[in-house]
Write a protein that holds these residues in place. Structure first.
Motif, PDB file in Angstrom:
ATOM      1  N   GLU A  74       0.841  -1.198   0.000  1.00  0.00           N
ATOM      2  CA  GLU A  74       0.000   0.000   0.000  1.00  0.00           C
ATOM      3  C   GLU A  74       0.877   1.248   0.000  1.00  0.00           C
ATOM      4  OE1 GLU A  74      -3.898   1.559   2.385  1.00  0.00           O
ATOM      5  OE2 GLU A  74      -2.118   1.152   3.588  1.00  0.00           O
ATOM      6  N   GLU A  75       1.925   1.237   0.806  1.00  0.00           N
ATOM      7  CA  GLU A  75       2.840   2.377   0.862  1.00  0.00           C
ATOM      8  C   GLU A  75       3.489   2.621  -0.505  1.00  0.00           C
ATOM      9  OE1 GLU A  75       5.926   3.326   4.269  1.00  0.00           O
ATOM     10  OE2 GLU A  75       6.841   2.040   2.753  1.00  0.00           O
ATOM     11  N   GLN A  76       3.738   1.545  -1.236  1.00  0.00           N
ATOM     12  CA  GLN A  76       4.356   1.643  -2.561  1.00  0.00           C
ATOM     13  C   GLN A  76       3.343   2.030  -3.645  1.00  0.00           C
ATOM     14  OE1 GLN A  76       5.974  -2.310  -2.930  1.00  0.00           O
ATOM     15  NE2 GLN A  76       7.421  -2.007  -1.248  1.00  0.00           N
ATOM     16  N   GLY A 251      10.176  -0.069   4.646  1.00  0.00           N
ATOM     17  CA  GLY A 251       9.389   0.878   3.868  1.00  0.00           C
ATOM     18  C   GLY A 251       9.948   2.278   3.889  1.00  0.00           C
ATOM     19  N   SER A 253       7.878   5.147   5.259  1.00  0.00           N
ATOM     20  CA  SER A 253       7.149   6.108   6.094  1.00  0.00           C
ATOM     21  C   SER A 253       7.546   6.068   7.566  1.00  0.00           C
ATOM     22  CB  SER A 253       5.635   5.876   5.958  1.00  0.00           C
ATOM     23  OG  SER A 253       5.299   4.552   6.310  1.00  0.00           O
ATOM     24  N   LEU A 257       4.242   3.712   9.750  1.00  0.00           N
ATOM     25  CA  LEU A 257       3.852   2.374   9.310  1.00  0.00           C
ATOM     26  C   LEU A 257       3.480   1.498  10.500  1.00  0.00           C
ATOM     27  CD1 LEU A 257       3.711   0.612   6.678  1.00  0.00           C
ATOM     28  CD2 LEU A 257       5.986  -0.216   7.287  1.00  0.00           C
TER      29      LEU A 257
END
Length: 553
Positions: A74-76, A251, A253, A257
């Motif tokens: 989702e972060e990507q 990740g 963030s 996260l």
């Protein structure tokens, strides 16, 4: 004066043997490993002891890793948690309701548990099944247990489907994605998703269980399903995972996260133990306690974190049946040893309740307590009380019997975990129900009817019944004046007793308790039954017309 290490060693001394499986224990605080040790044997055949570097199957503790993969994707920008799962899995049935990735993560999809379905269809879980076969089993059902988002019901199917979605989105297997984005960045060199049943694993612990004679035998399984389980790891590697919750290295963030992973949604705040991304949330002595356990093939794992004290405990064992009722008690005793000052000084919590006073009562009091009781809001879960001489024993779902000790003539307690069992009697003095008080929760159980059906009454239920969704036929017959249910054509000796509850309700006794409810037609003949357990609801079997009593046994 004993040191903390000596006191911790003493907690596990009974398993420090060369003729028994045992466990590995890790205690982490303030960024360091304060304690790590192994007890008992990893491999009884080759006399290999357990150490902190022994590799265990951590079962459903794997779910938090699978959930982290979803958060990283989702972060990507490769998916959103609100995506309909049919966007990635168009082969899934049309349930008439949208199911999102978030529903899967939080067990709110309503999809039946694949492990339950496999067992109830007569498949032997020790065998090897391909990912495609498991997916086909999940897709057998075009109905849900409930409308998505309205309830929570733990189902391994949810995390199997998440693994499929991760593979679709990332263009690589969950195993490879987790290695690249979690295990390698954190330096977890001995951790991996075990997706090949014939893979060689160095330093592995083998799972064991006792046979009828109390001797240990192997408890292996060739079922390797990555997503809901499948991760193998060590105490030392799980320290690296645990520390990432305090200073995230995954990740882009940063700590946001982790905050997302551990934040309970507003609608779940009032749950007894809210669930977020593979983590249950509890309170212990006023402290937040974040935990998940997992079990598979004779092994049991539990990872417990007390974030306010920056304190965690990992317990990994290859002796599932013995540790099942001990693991939480042992972890709480470890916390009491290491951070009890934190409870009192930092949280101003009252002292723990003193140990229960054990008294002596007339054992004949146990006689009318004996029987089977069902959970008031889920009659598929029961507690069975028996008397052995001067001892009162209780057996519950998936647990061997354990002894209860009297603190009064109506209140009893076990010594394997902290709880009170309080019986209530009617005006005639007969016990009608009891309540378990444990960890701030109240679980009321109602006594089931004790009347037995006659042989002629039992014969009404005999016959073959088939379920189109499950593609399975069940045979119900009589053996030793009791009804038994057998799966026709099963891969193993798939036969279970049926215990009469009340009216047309029976309890099917397998590893857990399953409710079977028979239905009659206008002429009062048995025509069908529905089956319900924790992982599957309202599974309907129709009686095959003209079927005669089959052979059971």
């Amino acid at each position: 004066m004993s040191t903390l290490k000596e006191k911790t060693d003493e907690l596990f001394a009974k398993w420090n043997r060369s003729d028994s499986p045992g466990c590995a224990v890790g205690i982490f605080q303030d960024g360091t490993i304060r304690y790590k040790n192994g007890f008992g044997m990893a491999d009884l055949e080759h006399d290999i002891p357990i150490s902190p570097s022994t590799v265990f199957d951590i079962g459903s503790v794997s779910k938090q890793f699978t959930a982290m993969c979803c958060l990283l994707l989702e972060e990507q920008g490769q998916l959103t948690l609100e995506d309909n799962i049919q966007k990635y899995l168009p082969q899934m049935p049309d349930y008439g309701h949208a199911i999102t990735i978030d529903h899967l993560i939080h067990h709110k999809s309503g999809i039946s548990c694949c492990i339950d379905v496999m067992e109830l269809s007569g498949k032997a879980l020790i065998n090897f099944f391909t990912e495609a076969e498991v997916f086909e089993i999940i897709c057998l059902f075009n109905t849900l247990n409930f409308v998505p988002g309205t309830q929570r019901s733990y189902s391994n199917s949810n995390y199997f489907l998440l693994a499929k979605i991760i593979e679709c989105v990332a263009g690589k297997s969950l195993c490879d994605y987790a290695e690249e984005h979690i295990f390698a960045p954190l330096g977890m060199k001995n951790t991996f998703y075990h997706d090949q049943h014939n893979r060689l694993i160095k330093n592995r612990a083998w799972g064991y269980k006792p046979n009828e004679k109390g001797e240990f035998i192997g408890a292996q399984s060739h079922l390797t399903v990555a997503g809901p389980g499948g991760i193998h790891s060590t105490i030392e590697d799980l320290f690296l995972w645990d520390q990432n919750f305090y200073a995230n290295r995954l990740g882009r963030s940063g700590q946001d996260l982790i905050t997302k992973m551990l934040t309970v949604k507003p609608e779940d705040q009032d749950d007894y133990c809210p669930y977020t991304f593979g983590n249950y949330h509890y309170l212990y002595q006023g402290l937040k306690k974040i935990a998940h356990d997992g079990s598979w093939a004779g092994q049991l794992a539990e990872l417990v974190r007390f974030p306010e004290a920056k304190f965690s405990v990992v317990l990994l064992t290859n002796n599932f049946s013995e540790f099942l009722d001990w693991n939480t008690k042992l972890i709480h005793e470890i916390a009491d040893l290491y951070i009890s000052d934190f409870y009192l000084e930092e949280k101003a919590q009252p002292e723990k309740n003193p140990p229960q006073p054990e008294i002596t009562i007339d054992p004949s009091i146990y006689d009318d307590l004996v029987g089977r009781y069902s959970l008031s809001f889920d009659s598929g879960y029961t507690q069975t009380f028996t008397r052995e001489g001067n001892r009162l024993l209780v057996e519950s779902t998936n647990r061997p019997p354990y002894e209860l000790f009297p603190s009064s003539e109506t209140t009893f307690f076990p010594k394997v975990f902290e709880a009170d069992f309080c019986f209530q009697r009617d005006e005639a003095g007969k016990p009608t129900q009891f309540t378990i008080y444990k960890d701030g929760q109240e679980l009321p159980f109602l006594k089931m009817e004790q009347g037995l059906l006659s042989l002629e009454q039992l014969k009404e239920y005999e016959g073959d019944y088939e379920c189109d969704e499950l593609h399975t036929t069940y045979r119900i017959g009589i053996q030793n004046n009791r009804l038994y249910l057998k799966v026709v054509g099963a891969q193993w000796d798939c036969q279970w007793p049926l215990y009469f509850n009340q009216n047309e309700h029976f309890i099917l006794r397998r590893d857990d308790f399953t409710q079977v409810t028979f239905e009659r037609d206008e002429s009062d003949k048995i025509v069908s039954f529905t089956l319900a357990s924790y992982g599957i609801q309202n599974l309907r079997f129709l009686r095959i017309n003209g079927s005669s009593p089959g052979t059971i046994g």
